[in-house]
Design an enzyme around this catalytic site. Structure first.
Site, PDB file in Angstrom:
ATOM      1  N   LYS A  86     -19.840  29.053  10.310  1.00 35.07           N
ATOM      2  CA  LYS A  86     -18.628  29.838  10.010  1.00 35.07           C
ATOM      3  C   LYS A  86     -18.602  30.244   8.549  1.00 35.07           C
ATOM      4  CE  LYS A  86     -16.111  27.845   7.718  1.00 35.07           C
ATOM      5  NZ  LYS A  86     -15.287  26.989   6.831  1.00 35.07           N
ATOM      6  N   ASP A  98     -11.492  23.090  11.237  1.00 34.16           N
ATOM      7  CA  ASP A  98     -12.300  24.267  11.588  1.00 34.16           C
ATOM      8  C   ASP A  98     -12.667  24.306  13.069  1.00 34.16           C
ATOM      9  OD1 ASP A  98     -12.368  25.324   9.030  1.00 34.16           O
ATOM     10  OD2 ASP A  98     -14.192  24.241   8.471  1.00 34.16           O
TER      11      ASP A  98
HETATM   12  O1  C5P Z   1      -9.745  18.852   8.765  1.00 35.83           O
HETATM   13  P1  C5P Z   1     -10.897  18.553   7.897  1.00 35.83           P
HETATM   14  O2  C5P Z   1     -11.644  17.314   8.300  1.00 35.83           O
HETATM   15  O3  C5P Z   1     -11.803  19.701   7.694  1.00 35.83           O
HETATM   16  O4  C5P Z   1     -10.273  18.263   6.481  1.00 35.83           O
HETATM   17  C1  C5P Z   1     -10.921  17.508   5.495  1.00 35.83           C
HETATM   18  C2  C5P Z   1      -9.919  17.203   4.389  1.00 35.83           C
HETATM   19  O5  C5P Z   1      -9.603  18.407   3.676  1.00 35.83           O
HETATM   20  C3  C5P Z   1      -8.591  16.678   4.870  1.00 35.83           C
HETATM   21  O6  C5P Z   1      -8.632  15.281   5.000  1.00 35.83           O
HETATM   22  C4  C5P Z   1      -7.654  17.107   3.751  1.00 35.83           C
HETATM   23  O7  C5P Z   1      -7.751  16.232   2.651  1.00 35.83           O
HETATM   24  C5  C5P Z   1      -8.237  18.439   3.318  1.00 35.83           C
HETATM   25  N1  C5P Z   1      -7.585  19.569   3.994  1.00 35.83           N
HETATM   26  C6  C5P Z   1      -6.309  19.951   3.621  1.00 35.83           C
HETATM   27  N2  C5P Z   1      -5.699  20.996   4.265  1.00 35.83           N
HETATM   28  C7  C5P Z   1      -6.324  21.665   5.250  1.00 35.83           C
HETATM   29  C8  C5P Z   1      -7.622  21.298   5.640  1.00 35.83           C
HETATM   30  C9  C5P Z   1      -8.230  20.251   4.997  1.00 35.83           C
HETATM   31  O8  C5P Z   1      -5.725  19.362   2.710  1.00 35.83           O
HETATM   32  N3  C5P Z   1      -5.696  22.673   5.846  1.00 35.83           N
END
Ligand code: C5P
Length: 285
Positions: free
Chosen positions: A12, A137
């Site tokens: 992506k 994602d």
């Molecule tokens: O959801 P994902 O595992 O990709 O997110 C990794 C980290 O990135 C989350 O634990 C958070 O700290 C941060 N994040 C965030 N806001 C989002 C996506 C991710 O703060 N919309």
């Protein structure tokens, strides 16, 4: 019913990534136009009598419970009691921990693949809800193509694809932590005007130059303020002939839109000699 399936999991690219603010749950409210790239992993899922196993040909990818694929299978089992064992083999081609949703796209395809293989009957909407619990994602990766993702990434609006883009991906030898990059965004107060509405209009217009102009990632200035290497990499890509260059997700990969595959191949050679990992790919319609 067949007992194995092979699926393709595409990388992506965030054409835009607007960080709109910190939410009460600690996550950040996003608006991001996401685009599938042709660069992909190939995943074989097999029904077995044994335990669930996840194996990847890249030693940098965890094969235990830290793997998002394992977590996706756990979420599926919580929602549908099935007793079959599963063996998942991942041929990894998408750079790991790079900002290209390599783990999320594998998890998304495993959700779709197991749902099909075991005839679980979940709708894509239900899989989006399950996927959003383990990675922001994953909802987009379940749909693919071109879409505006809002909220944490779970609210999706399909968009027309951009004109075909050749893309060079270049990754410096850096490990970045996504939570840390979002924390830095909080600390630095990097509020910028959102770009996703302009990108949506540009995609609807079908005009290549407008799409290139609208590309923007709010995390880029955060990452570049801490990591000079990323700033230098972007400057290098533009010097080498990129029409546009943008940080991928929370980094550290930088994506460059290039005018043609020949220019892209030359850039990959230059970047590889300079010690970067580099790939030539293109957007997927
Ligand atoms: O959801 P994902 O595992 O990709 O997110 C990794 C980290 O990135 C989350 O634990 C958070 O700290 C941060 N994040 C965030 N806001 C989002 C996506 C991710 O703060 N919309």
């Amino acid at each position: 019913m067949s007992s194995s399936i092979t699926v393709t999991a595409f990388a992506k690219l965030n054409l835009t990534l607007d960080v709109l603010g910190r939410r009460p749950d600690g996550y950040h409210e996003l608006a991001s136009v996401m685009q599938s790239l042709e660069l992909h992993d190939v995943i074989t899922i097999q029904v077995t009598d044994g335990e669930t196993e996840v194996w990847c040909d890249d030693p940098d990818v965890p094969s235990g419970r830290e793997n998002l694929v394992f977590q996706a299978l756990d979420v599926l089992r919580q929602s549908a009691a099935f007793h079959s064992g599963l063996r998942v083999e991942i041929a990894k081609r998408i750079p790991v921990a790079a900002g290209l949703a390599g783990g999320s796209t594998d998890a998304a395809q495993v959700l779709l693949g197991v749902n099909y293989l075991l005839g679980l009957g979940f709708t894509v909407r239900q899989l989006v809800e399950m996927g959003s619990r383990i990675g922001s994602d994953i909802p987009f990766c379940l749909l693919g193509g071109t879409a505006l993702a809002c909220g944490r990434g779970e609210v999706l609006h399909l968009l027309p694809p951009p004109p075909a883009f050749n893309v060079v991906l270049a990754k410096p030898q850096l490990q970045l932590s996504t939570p840390r990059i979002y924390r830095l965004w909080d600390e630095l107060g990097c509020h910028r005007p959102p770009a996703s509405a302009s990108m949506t209009a540009a995609l609807n217009s079908g005009i290549r130059e407008r799409v290139l102009e609208a590309m923007e990632n709010h995390l880029e200035s955060v990452v570049m303020s801490e990591y000079q290497e990323v700033k230098e990499l972007k400057a290098r890509l533009l010097r080498l002939g990129a029409e546009q260059a943008i940080l991928c997700g929370s980094g550290p990969t930088v994506a460059a839109v290039v005018p043609n595959p020949e220019t892209g191949a030359g850039m990959v050679e230059d970047l590889t000699q300079a010690g970067y990992h580099a790939w030539l790919t293109h957007t997927l319609v």
